[in-house]
Design a protein around this motif. Sequence first.
Motif, short mmCIF file in Angstrom:
data_model
loop_
_atom_site.label_atom_id
_atom_site.label_comp_id
_atom_site.label_asym_id
_atom_site.label_seq_id
_atom_site.Cartn_x
_atom_site.Cartn_y
_atom_site.Cartn_z
N UNK A 136 -1.63 4.66 9.47
CA UNK A 136 -0.98 4.13 8.27
C UNK A 136 0.28 3.30 8.58
N UNK A 137 0.59 3.18 9.84
CA UNK A 137 1.76 2.40 10.25
C UNK A 137 1.34 1.36 11.28
N UNK A 138 2.06 0.24 11.31
CA UNK A 138 1.84 -0.79 12.32
C UNK A 138 3.11 -0.96 13.14
N UNK A 139 2.92 -1.20 14.42
CA UNK A 139 4.06 -1.36 15.33
C UNK A 139 4.12 -2.80 15.84
N UNK A 160 12.77 2.05 6.60
CA UNK A 160 11.70 1.43 7.36
C UNK A 160 12.19 0.30 8.27
N UNK A 161 13.43 -0.14 8.09
CA UNK A 161 13.93 -1.25 8.90
C UNK A 161 14.84 -0.70 9.99
N UNK A 180 5.10 0.42 7.34
CA UNK A 180 3.87 0.85 6.64
C UNK A 180 2.97 -0.36 6.42
N UNK A 181 1.69 -0.14 6.44
CA UNK A 181 0.76 -1.25 6.35
C UNK A 181 0.90 -2.03 5.04
N UNK A 182 1.32 -1.34 3.97
CA UNK A 182 1.44 -2.06 2.69
C UNK A 182 2.77 -2.81 2.57
N UNK A 183 3.70 -2.65 3.52
CA UNK A 183 4.99 -3.34 3.48
C UNK A 183 5.24 -4.18 4.74
N UNK A 184 4.22 -4.31 5.58
CA UNK A 184 4.42 -4.94 6.88
C UNK A 184 4.83 -6.41 6.76
N UNK A 185 4.30 -7.13 5.75
CA UNK A 185 4.64 -8.55 5.62
C UNK A 185 6.12 -8.75 5.30
N UNK A 186 6.67 -7.91 4.41
CA UNK A 186 8.09 -8.04 4.06
C UNK A 186 8.98 -7.70 5.24
N UNK A 187 8.63 -6.66 5.95
CA UNK A 187 9.46 -6.26 7.09
C UNK A 187 9.35 -7.28 8.23
N UNK A 188 8.15 -7.81 8.43
CA UNK A 188 7.99 -8.87 9.45
C UNK A 188 8.86 -10.08 9.12
N UNK A 189 8.95 -10.41 7.83
CA UNK A 189 9.76 -11.55 7.40
C UNK A 189 11.24 -11.32 7.70
#
Length: 636
Positions: A136-139, A160-161, A180-189
């Motif tokens: 459920x998490x991406x690294x 998460x950050x 988390x996989x559902x928030x990965x795009x925002x955190x990547x940004x």
Amino acid sequence: MQALNVIGLMDHIDAVITVLGKSGVFHADEVSNFYTDTRGFTRLQTKNNYAEPLTNLKSALNQAKRDIPLTDVSDFNPTPEEMESFSETATAEIDALTDRRSVAQSRLETAQRQLQTAEHFVGFDEEVQKVLQMRFMQARFGRLPKDSMKKLEAYKDDDYIDFAVCTEDDTHYWGVYFAPKDEVEDIDRIFEGLYFESADLGSDRLPSETIEECQRELPDLERQVHEAQHSLDTYLDTNGDRIARYLSKLEEMYTYAGIRSKALQHNNSFIIVGWIPTENKLQLQRRLKKIKSVELDFSDAKGEMDKNPPVKLKNCFLAQPFEFYTYMYGVPKYNEIDPTFFVAITYTIIFGIMFADLGQGIILSIVGLLMWKLKKMPIGKILFPCGIASAVFGTVFGSVFGFEDALNPLFQMLGFKEKPIEVMDGGNTNIIIMSAIGLGVFLLIVAMFLNVYTSFRQKNYGRALFSTSGIAGIVFYVSLVAGLVCEIFLGIHVMTLPYILGLVVLPFLLIFFAEPLGDLVNGEKDWQPESWGGYIVENLFESIEVLLGYVTNTMSFLRVGAFVLVHAGMMLVVFVLAETVGGVGYWAIVVIGNALVMVLEALLVAIQVLRLEYYEMFSRFYSGEGRPFELVGIKN
């Protein structure tokens, strides 16, 4: 220069073009510049057919990083089809070998990069393995600039950050962040805005596995790169002579096609026009006369001024280095004087005065000589005589690497108590400044006389007589300067009413009405302005600019005296610092200080003297609106 007009039958145009090109003295020109009526004429060629095969072959050699020198191909005459075919074949073969090397090099660099990246995560195999198994998490493994690490504090309230650090180097932290996989795009940004760079750990492998595999692959990849490079070198060595001949022939034909593109055809005849130096006229004439059907017409460029003859500078070996500055400003017109010799003398002398130091001048000459011999830098040939002039004036001022008393024994042998000019003596400051202004006055007057000479040479009598740098300007400027010097410094009363009216007011009025008077003496029919009232009002404001121009041009030469004082002042600071440190540090400060002063001052003096040349002197007598002589020839 001689204007050359060549007419002949189309059957012999290639022979004519070859002779003109191989002569190395022909400047091709447009036929329309010589003939106003070109109706019925057509262009022989609008496209250079040798451009594509030449460009492709040169590009392939450039990618192969091989420099092929041009060679003599006077006895090599392949057809255009043969040259195009060879270029196509050689380009394809070289490109194939180059691509093979590039692919091998790319694979090697990828493996080396993966190895370097994985080494930052050595010892974290167990943790990496767990991370890779998360559902459920991406690294995101990678590196983050150390400056950006501080900015993460702004997100401390967001669970998460965060960035987990594994290792670090001089500029970056290496580690991982999770999302988390559902928030990965925002955190990547967010991390992208912090300049995070992701790292490739090699698919799903652990760091230790990546290191082991890369270390196993590297010798084989290095061997592949070596073999690819060896194959390329072998091909180029084996075919080098053949490539050089075709490359040289393509370059030759490409160059000659430039002549063909300017030629015009009428029925079965062609016409080519251009320019050659007069000294090469007879030799080229003999070669062209051997070609059947060719008719030649030569005319002196002095009678073809309306066609704007090109200019080839010709100076003695002492002045040739300064052609670099002349070309920077602009080439002289054909009936305009070449200022190179004037620049060579004035630039060298002024530079020497402003950078007066015997030791530093010698060093500057050596540096200039090395810049030219090793790097072929044009400025090096200029610095060499400037350094010698600096050494000469440094001897007069008694300065050797800033030691102001080092030459006193020499002057005592010559009968002096000490050096004749003490720069740091407050009593000499005014003398240095006034001498600089006096030098400026002299050079401005010389520049004005050069303008008078050029104007008469160009038969522009109005400019010669009435311009600000003409005879009227010279009389006005000299009379005003001489009068002020006599009144203020010599105590001689010369500024009488007749003197002022005859030598100041009258010349100024001639300058004021220079435009209509110039048109009148030049024989212009419409010499009168449309409105005398408008002309007078407009020139009242321009007169203020003229007067300010005389003042600012003269005062600009203050910088010559100022730099004499600045040089001594900077070296004084160096020695004060050296004496403060004392001991072994004394000589270290002296050496470093001399180096810094020499580099900084040489740069500033070179720029300031060039400014004086261009803005204070060139502007008075030189336009630089000519066009350079561009011969058709092959340059290796």
